[in-house]
Structure formats: C-alpha cells, structure tokens
Design a protein around this motif. Structure first.
Motif, mmCIF file in Angstrom:
data_model
loop_
_atom_site.group_PDB
_atom_site.id
_atom_site.type_symbol
_atom_site.label_atom_id
_atom_site.label_comp_id
_atom_site.label_asym_id
_atom_site.label_seq_id
_atom_site.Cartn_x
_atom_site.Cartn_y
_atom_site.Cartn_z
ATOM 1 N N ASP A 9 0.777 -0.887 -0.381
ATOM 2 C CA ASP A 9 0.111 -0.045 0.084
ATOM 3 C C ASP A 9 0.815 1.445 0.153
ATOM 4 O O ASP A 9 0.226 2.232 -0.438
ATOM 5 N N ALA A 11 3.416 3.541 -1.716
ATOM 6 C CA ALA A 11 4.042 3.930 -2.744
ATOM 7 C C ALA A 11 4.688 3.984 -2.778
ATOM 8 O O ALA A 11 5.896 3.686 -4.054
ATOM 9 N N ARG A 14 6.527 0.577 -3.039
ATOM 10 C CA ARG A 14 6.751 0.238 -4.925
ATOM 11 C C ARG A 14 7.541 0.473 -5.212
ATOM 12 O O ARG A 14 7.655 0.015 -6.442
ATOM 13 N N ARG A 33 -2.163 -2.242 -5.005
ATOM 14 C CA ARG A 33 -1.684 -0.627 -3.569
ATOM 15 C C ARG A 33 -2.778 -2.288 -3.068
ATOM 16 O O ARG A 33 -1.906 -1.152 -1.533
ATOM 17 N N ASN A 34 -3.828 -2.987 -2.901
ATOM 18 C CA ASN A 34 -3.527 -3.231 -1.711
ATOM 19 C C ASN A 34 -4.400 -4.740 -2.083
ATOM 20 O O ASN A 34 -4.316 -5.095 -3.801
ATOM 21 N N GLU A 37 -6.914 -4.938 -5.318
ATOM 22 C CA GLU A 37 -6.492 -5.103 -6.542
ATOM 23 C C GLU A 37 -5.230 -5.929 -7.324
ATOM 24 O O GLU A 37 -5.113 -6.547 -8.777
#
Length: 364
Positions: A9, A11, A14, A33-34, A37
C-alpha cells in the motif's frame, strides 16, 4: 522473464521494490496497491511470483494470501516487520501457503532498502521456482471453485501415525540425537515433522532453521502449541532432554557442548565461515565432536542453498544415518538435493514419511 507482482500500500515501497527488480534484469514487474487489486491482477497479469505486504487497507496480506492460495496458487514471499506481531503474522502466512518472507528494514525505508535488496532478489528468484503442491488446501480450493465458503476453517485434529511398509531397518540404541536443518519453506515442514512425533520420542531433536532472531522464539512457541513434543528456542545454555525439540535462535549459530557430562545446546555468535544462520553445518560439526556418529540421525529438509550437506555427509561417511527430504515434497530442493548429490543421504523420503522413518529407526 519472471512475472513478479509487487503488492504494497506504500507508494514509496512499490517504487523502491520496482527499482530493485528492474536492476536485477530478469523480472517483468506489475504492482498492486492492496489485496483486492492484487486479486484482480491474478488473471490479467498471471504472476509467476508475488511479494506481499502484510498490513494493507481494504484487504490485508493474510486475507489476500488466503484467497490467492485458494483461487490461483502461486509462490508468495511475504514482506514482514521485524516485530513480535510481525513474526506471528508471518508464521501464519507460512501456514497459509507462503513460500518465504523478507523482513523490512528497521530504519527509514529509502535509506535502508539496500540492506535487504540482494537477499530479496535471491528469495524471490528461488520462490519463483518453488514447488506449490497440487494438494495444498485442495478441499478448500474445490469448495471455493464451487462458490462455497472461503473462510479459513479450523485446523483438523492431527491423525495418529499409521504403520506403513518401510525398508528393513535395524533400530538404533543408546543416547543419541536427531539433527534437523531447513530454510525456505521450513516452518510448515517442521510442523509436519515435529507434529507427528510423540511426546515420549526417545532422543532430543535439535533444529537449525534459517531465520532472524525475532522470528525463532515465536516459531518455537507456535510449534510447542501444536506438537506433543516440548518445543523451545535455545536462547541460553540448555540441557538436552528426550521428548524435546530445540530451535536455534536466529541471527546466531547453534552449537552443542557438554557441561558436567550433560549434553547441552547453546547459542553462539554467527560464524563468518558460514553463510547461513543458524548454520546447519556448524551445528552438525559440533555434534560430531561430542557424539559417536552411529548415535546421530541427520534430517535435511527444504531450503535454498547447500547448508548442512557437507557436515551431514560426514555423518553418513562415519557410520551415522541421514535423511534427505524428497524433491517431490520440498518447496525448494536446494539443501536436501545437495546432500543427495554428494551421496550423503542414507534415505530420501517425502516429508510425510520422515516421522515414520525416524520412529522406525528408533524402534517406536
């Protein structure tokens, strides 16, 4: 190219993870993002391997992992916090089907990420080749495909060990030790091994499982709750007793010694001569200095690398017995495969047969 799905989650996390695997050069990366998804991308992206954060909004990592293993089983590496809570959650993830885990850096992620990047890439590469058993949670997967309840059911009671045909064996006698080594995929393998042994098993069992220090205590406590054996972490000098299993403290090595003629296990600073810790080779080497090889049984199970193969080969060469987990059940057949390839395995057994084999060797 290996298709990697990064689920986090944050950014920043990631982006940092994407950069790490882009530099590795052999990954095609997609992000989510989770958990919700991530589930959407199981079909559209069809990842070969997934890195999965535990704490996320909407659907956390454990719930997401549960669905992944039911809907489209895939190798998963958990990204975990180095905390007691993080350890418990990570062990639960391993029970749900995760292959491995990597601990997040302790400090500012952007400054500390380089400390885990090499290990992370190695773990994800190994996980992408890991064996996900077709039988893993098969009953739940069938129910899920039929639209049944997806909730994780209560664990069924353990079955008693049933007699089965084994090669002719001469039962061992005397006061000996079982030495166990494992790494990637090790916690569920230890569950399968130790959970099927009786509380009066006649020899102590000493385990070197590659793990950070914050995880081995929770692992020992979890196994102790699930096993008839008494299971404890070796965080100080500890006498070895029958009916007990001893888990080496992480980020250190586990060695054997004698105190007033009693055999003890004790933690030792990790040796620079050994790459993995707690080192299986160092544990076995210390045992061979104290105990006759014919009173040792070495068990080498799933794990990346070759730790334990050299020292356990010595057990066999000098008159002891060794068991390598078969490739058919090992999540990663690195460590047991190295033992087999060196000619150091007395027996090669699927994981579910190793408890029976040990009990037959000890006349149980």
């Amino acid at each position: 190219m290996t298709r990697l799905l990064i689920v986090d989650d944050s950014a920043l996390m990631r982006r940092l993870l994407t950069e790490i695997f882009a530099l590795a050069g052999d990954f095609e990366v997609e992000v989510a993002r989770n958990g919700a998804e991530a589930l959407e991308k199981l079909s559209s992206f069809a990842p070969d391997v997934i890195t999965l954060d535990i704490h996320m909004p909407q659907m956390d990592g454990l719930a997401c992992l549960d669905r992944i293993m039911l809907v489209r089983p895939c190798p998963v590496v958990m990204v975990s916090a180095l905390t007691a809570e993080g350890a418990e959650e990570t062990l639960e993830a391993m029970a749900l089907g995760a292959v491995d885990f990597i601990a997040k850096p302790k400090g500012a992620v952007s400054l500390e990420i380089d400390t885990i990047s090499a290990a992370l890439v190695d773990k994800v590469r190994a996980a992408s080749k890991a064996r996900i058993s077709r039988a893993t949670r098969l009953r739940e997967r069938v129910r899920a495909a039929a639209g049944g309840e997806l909730a994780n059911p209560a664990r069924p009671p353990r079955k008693a060990i049933s007699p089965r045909a084994l090669p002719p064996l001469t039962a061992l006698s005397g006061d000996g030790l079982v030495l166990v080594g494992c790494s990637t995929g090790g916690p569920p393998a230890l569950d399968a091994l130790l959970g099927e042994l009786p509380g009066d098993f006649p020899w102590p069992i000493v385990v070197a499982q590659h793990m950070p220090a914050s995880f081995t205590g929770p692992l020992a406590r979890r196994l102790d709750r699930m096993c008839a054996l008494t299971v404890q972490e070796v965080d100080r000098t500890t006498p070895l007793l029958p009916g007990h299993a001893y888990i080496g403290k992480g980020d250190a090595d586990l060695i054997l010694s004698r105190r007033q003629s009693a055999l003890v296990a004790m933690p030792a600073p990790s040796s620079p001569d050994h790459f993995w810790h707690p080192s299986v080779d160092r544990l076995v080497e210390s045992a061979l200095r104290l105990i006759a090889p014919n009173l040792l049984v070495g068990v080498l199970m799933t794990g990346m690398g070759h730790d334990g193969a050299a020292a356990m080969s010595r057990i066999k060469q000098e008159g002891g017995l060794t068991i390598a987990e078969a490739e058919s059940t090992a999540v990663v057949w690195g460590m047991p495969g190295a033992l087999v390839n060196r000619g150091g395995a007395t027996s090669v057994c699927p994981l579910d047969e190793i408890p029976n084999h040990l009990m037959a060797l000890l006349g149980q």
